[in-house]
Write an enzyme that holds these catalytic residues in place. Structure first.
Site, PDB file in Angstrom:
ATOM      1  N   SER A 114       0.805  -1.224   0.000  1.00 42.82           N
ATOM      2  CA  SER A 114       0.000   0.000   0.000  1.00 42.82           C
ATOM      3  C   SER A 114       0.837   1.273   0.000  1.00 42.82           C
ATOM      4  O   SER A 114       0.310   2.354  -0.230  1.00 42.82           O
ATOM      5  CB  SER A 114      -0.955   0.017   1.196  1.00 42.82           C
ATOM      6  N   LYS A 151       1.599   4.354   7.232  1.00 44.23           N
ATOM      7  CA  LYS A 151       0.819   5.216   6.344  1.00 44.23           C
ATOM      8  C   LYS A 151       1.269   6.669   6.506  1.00 44.23           C
ATOM      9  O   LYS A 151       1.845   7.045   7.532  1.00 44.23           O
ATOM     10  CB  LYS A 151      -0.683   5.153   6.691  1.00 44.23           C
TER      11      LYS A 151
END
Length: 197
Positions: A114, A151
């Site tokens: 991701s 993230k």
């Protein structure tokens, strides 16, 4: 590096107070305080040997400016994605430079894709500085309940966004209530990644 810097770094990495450090090294709390203030620049040989054992490297060589090998622990896996249970498994040690040694605390092995747009690949080692907050837009290590993820952390009014660097992966949004109740906790800042191809 100075004695003050070495003790400050150990204190930050281990989250120990002066009393705990003093007990580990067999000195008084006042001695640790003097080290941290920079008032004391030299220590006895016996204390230096205890420091070597506790800190995990040759403190004397560092203070003398000699080149030594620094290593940081790889504490387990972190998902560059979601739904991975936070599991602190010791995976070994990774070498770092003296400058890198000062900047961070541990590595986490990344699983998932991701964050590929930010150069963080499946199998990369993320070098993390332990902290409880990161500047807006920084790539952080975040615990969401029982899962841990890497993230980009975006802070908006009354909301926290965990932004992926892969268009195939959705961002996640958390309100202040979510942050308290789930909970959502920032535990580190990614300093850099090492990727082997």
């Amino acid at each position: 590096m100075t004695l003050k810097e070495l003790v400050q770094q150990y204190k930050r990495q281990t989250q120990q107070n002066n009393t705990q450090i003093a007990e580990k090294l067999g000195v008084t709390k006042a001695t640790v305080s003097r080290w941290l203030s920079g008032d004391v620049k030299h220590v006895q040989t016996e204390t230096m040997e205890r420091m070597r054992d506790v800190f995990g490297y040759d403190v004397k060589a560092v203070l003398e400016g000699k080149v030594i090998e620094f290593k940081k622990p790889i504490l387990g896996y972190v998902k560059a994605g979601y739904d991975m249970f936070a599991d602190e498994n010791y995976l070994g040690m990774e070498s770092v430079t003296e400058d890198e040694n000062r900047l961070g605390d541990y590595f986490l092995k990344v699983q998932g894709d991701s964050m590929i747009g930010a150069g963080i690949m499946d199998g990369s080692l993320a070098y993390v500085q332990q902290c409880s907050d990161v500047p807006n837009g920084t790539i952080g290590v975040v615990v969401i309940g029982d899962e841990v993820t890497v993230k980009r952390v975006i802070k908006k009014h009354d909301m926290l966004v965990l932004e992926a660097a892969n268009p195939a992966v959705e961002n996640r949004y958390f309100t202040s209530k979510d942050i308290r109740n789930i909970p959502v906790t920032i535990i580190g800042k990614v300093i850099f990644v090492k990727t082997t191809f």
